[in-house]
Write a protein that holds these residues in place. Sequence first.
Motif, PDB file in Angstrom:
ATOM      1  N   ARG A  32      52.309  87.739  48.013  1.00  0.00           N
ATOM      2  CA  ARG A  32      52.620  88.557  46.836  1.00  0.00           C
ATOM      3  C   ARG A  32      53.802  89.479  47.121  1.00  0.00           C
ATOM      4  NH1 ARG A  32      50.152  89.383  42.314  1.00  0.00           N
ATOM      5  NH2 ARG A  32      48.288  88.292  42.975  1.00  0.00           N
ATOM      6  N   ALA A  52      54.316  83.894  39.675  1.00  0.00           N
ATOM      7  CA  ALA A  52      52.996  83.325  39.987  1.00  0.00           C
ATOM      8  C   ALA A  52      53.141  82.041  40.801  1.00  0.00           C
ATOM      9  CB  ALA A  52      52.210  83.066  38.718  1.00  0.00           C
ATOM     10  N   ARG A  56      52.015  81.370  44.767  1.00  0.00           N
ATOM     11  CA  ARG A  56      51.198  80.219  45.168  1.00  0.00           C
ATOM     12  C   ARG A  56      51.887  79.404  46.258  1.00  0.00           C
ATOM     13  NH1 ARG A  56      51.635  75.326  43.391  1.00  0.00           N
ATOM     14  NH2 ARG A  56      52.797  75.950  41.540  1.00  0.00           N
TER      15      ARG A  56
END
Length: 130
Positions: A32, A52, A56
Amino acid sequence: MYLKINPATILAAALLLTACAGPQTSVAVNARHVSSQIDKLHFDPNTRPLTADNIRLTAKFLSQFYELGKKDREAGLTLEQAQQRVREFGGEPQANDQPGSSHQGPFNSDAQKSTFITQQYSAEQPEKGP
């Protein structure tokens, strides 16, 4: 006007809100962080990175190193041996290397090339092709 709120509703709402804020693994936290740094560096107003997806993919990439570190710890590697492995990733020359030998670790800037149309660019000098 007096509003009646059921205590079970308050408890359910609190559990729902805290479930998403639970502790994360170090891989997830670092993924993150890296993705948010990439997002901050992105300056093109016409495009926007999918944070996002970056999180991932970065987590998938970092988890390889996390698992390798867990295996190394279980195998009893010393701190010096672990640092040696990190240096090998970067392609730094080692003390026992022959002069003039070249290492191409995956994180060495010489190994990092990008291709745009037919031109290939290096990480060190993106404005100049080879």
